[in-house]
Design a protein around this motif. Structure first.
Motif, PDB file in Angstrom:
ATOM      1  N   CYS A  75      16.694  55.344   7.346  1.00 57.61           N
ATOM      2  CA  CYS A  75      15.321  55.798   7.512  1.00 57.61           C
ATOM      3  C   CYS A  75      14.417  54.674   7.036  1.00 57.61           C
ATOM      4  O   CYS A  75      14.782  53.903   6.156  1.00 57.61           O
ATOM      5  CB  CYS A  75      15.043  57.034   6.656  1.00 57.61           C
ATOM      6  SG  CYS A  75      15.763  58.552   7.266  1.00 57.61           S
ATOM      7  N   HIS A  76      13.256  54.614   7.628  1.00 58.12           N
ATOM      8  CA  HIS A  76      12.232  53.685   7.175  1.00 58.12           C
ATOM      9  C   HIS A  76      11.063  54.545   6.718  1.00 58.12           C
ATOM     10  O   HIS A  76      10.486  55.280   7.512  1.00 58.12           O
ATOM     11  CB  HIS A  76      11.821  52.745   8.304  1.00 58.12           C
ATOM     12  CG  HIS A  76      12.950  51.889   8.777  1.00 58.12           C
ATOM     13  ND1 HIS A  76      13.107  50.585   8.392  1.00 58.12           N
ATOM     14  CD2 HIS A  76      13.998  52.158   9.589  1.00 58.12           C
ATOM     15  CE1 HIS A  76      14.190  50.079   8.943  1.00 58.12           C
ATOM     16  NE2 HIS A  76      14.747  51.021   9.678  1.00 58.12           N
ATOM     17  N   ILE A  77      10.766  54.482   5.424  1.00 58.91           N
ATOM     18  CA  ILE A  77       9.645  55.218   4.855  1.00 58.91           C
ATOM     19  C   ILE A  77       8.559  54.162   4.634  1.00 58.91           C
ATOM     20  O   ILE A  77       8.648  53.372   3.698  1.00 58.91           O
ATOM     21  CB  ILE A  77      10.006  55.905   3.522  1.00 58.91           C
ATOM     22  CG1 ILE A  77      11.348  56.612   3.579  1.00 58.91           C
ATOM     23  CG2 ILE A  77       8.869  56.815   3.064  1.00 58.91           C
ATOM     24  CD1 ILE A  77      11.458  57.761   4.537  1.00 58.91           C
ATOM     25  N   GLY A  78       7.591  54.109   5.544  1.00 54.85           N
ATOM     26  CA  GLY A  78       6.678  52.973   5.534  1.00 54.85           C
ATOM     27  C   GLY A  78       7.492  51.727   5.852  1.00 54.85           C
ATOM     28  O   GLY A  78       8.244  51.698   6.816  1.00 54.85           O
ATOM     29  N   ALA A  79       7.423  50.716   5.005  1.00 56.78           N
ATOM     30  CA  ALA A  79       8.171  49.470   5.212  1.00 56.78           C
ATOM     31  C   ALA A  79       9.490  49.444   4.451  1.00 56.78           C
ATOM     32  O   ALA A  79      10.227  48.466   4.529  1.00 56.78           O
ATOM     33  CB  ALA A  79       7.313  48.282   4.783  1.00 56.78           C
ATOM     34  N   LYS A 106       3.030  58.009   4.319  1.00 58.43           N
ATOM     35  CA  LYS A 106       3.838  56.937   4.893  1.00 58.43           C
ATOM     36  C   LYS A 106       4.522  57.451   6.155  1.00 58.43           C
ATOM     37  O   LYS A 106       5.036  58.577   6.185  1.00 58.43           O
ATOM     38  CB  LYS A 106       4.920  56.476   3.912  1.00 58.43           C
ATOM     39  CG  LYS A 106       4.401  55.968   2.595  1.00 58.43           C
ATOM     40  CD  LYS A 106       4.063  54.524   2.697  1.00 58.43           C
ATOM     41  CE  LYS A 106       3.682  53.970   1.329  1.00 58.43           C
ATOM     42  NZ  LYS A 106       3.484  52.564   1.339  1.00 58.43           N
ATOM     43  N   PRO A 107       4.574  56.632   7.211  1.00 59.04           N
ATOM     44  CA  PRO A 107       5.318  57.030   8.407  1.00 59.04           C
ATOM     45  C   PRO A 107       6.814  57.021   8.128  1.00 59.04           C
ATOM     46  O   PRO A 107       7.300  56.197   7.350  1.00 59.04           O
ATOM     47  CB  PRO A 107       4.934  55.962   9.434  1.00 59.04           C
ATOM     48  CG  PRO A 107       4.533  54.778   8.622  1.00 59.04           C
ATOM     49  CD  PRO A 107       3.949  55.324   7.341  1.00 59.04           C
ATOM     50  N   LEU A 128       5.574  61.434  12.482  1.00 59.05           N
ATOM     51  CA  LEU A 128       6.518  61.836  11.456  1.00 59.05           C
ATOM     52  C   LEU A 128       6.082  61.160  10.168  1.00 59.05           C
ATOM     53  O   LEU A 128       6.325  59.979   9.964  1.00 59.05           O
ATOM     54  CB  LEU A 128       7.938  61.396  11.826  1.00 59.05           C
ATOM     55  CG  LEU A 128       8.470  61.904  13.168  1.00 59.05           C
ATOM     56  CD1 LEU A 128       9.880  61.410  13.402  1.00 59.05           C
ATOM     57  CD2 LEU A 128       8.435  63.412  13.226  1.00 59.05           C
ATOM     58  N   ASP A 129       5.422  61.911   9.331  1.00 57.58           N
ATOM     59  CA  ASP A 129       4.857  61.348   8.112  1.00 57.58           C
ATOM     60  C   ASP A 129       5.355  62.091   6.886  1.00 57.58           C
ATOM     61  O   ASP A 129       5.707  63.269   6.957  1.00 57.58           O
ATOM     62  CB  ASP A 129       3.328  61.447   8.126  1.00 57.58           C
ATOM     63  CG  ASP A 129       2.702  60.628   9.234  1.00 57.58           C
ATOM     64  OD1 ASP A 129       3.224  59.539   9.529  1.00 57.58           O
ATOM     65  OD2 ASP A 129       1.697  61.089   9.805  1.00 57.58           O
TER      66      ASP A 129
END
Length: 137
Positions: A75-79, A106-107, A128-129
């Motif tokens: 998963c990428h939570i923000g960067a 964060k996306p 998706l945030d």
């Protein structure tokens, strides 16, 4: 896009000086998987301390034909990239901590190879945030 299934391929060394068919070509099989889309994230809020396990609901929930790519899911939570694991409805990730003074959204995106992000079907409805909320202590 290609229909899910196995396809026979030949792999060789393009830099080789040997003529084609001289034994430097190997047969292999490539598996095309189903197109997968990320639909939603639950829960959508949590503490700035992180540690919240979020589920990214996917369609189909358990993609077939992706082979070893599932072992590199993230998963990428923000960067920030975090590992993901398969669950019955999609994939689960644990969100990292952020600055405690933050009240930030964060996306969230999903990847099967650690880099390429899946299509986000929910982008028309806000995406998706994950919303980080400061602790009220």
């Amino acid at each position: 896009a290609h229909a899910p299934g196995l396809v026979a391929v030949e792999v060789g060394d393009a830099s080789s000086a040997a003529p084609p068919g001289s034994g430097d070509i190997a047969a292999a099989t490539f598996a095309f998987g189903e197109d997968v889309a990320a639909l939603s994230v639950t829960p959508r809020r949590g503490s700035t301390e992180g540690g919240v396990a979020v589920t990214v609901l996917t369609h189909p929930a358990l993609p077939r034909g992706a082979g070893g790519a599932m072992t590199q899911s993230s998963c990428h939570i923000g960067a920030v990239k975090v590992s993901a694991r398969r669950v019955a409805s999609g994939f689960e990730c644990v969100v990292p901590a952020v600055d405690p003074a933050s009240w930030v959204t964060k996306p969230v995106s999903l990847s099967f190879n650690g880099e390429d992000r899946l299509a986000d079907v929910a982008s028309a409805s806000g995406g998706l945030d994950f919303e980080y909320l400061p602790d009220l202590a």
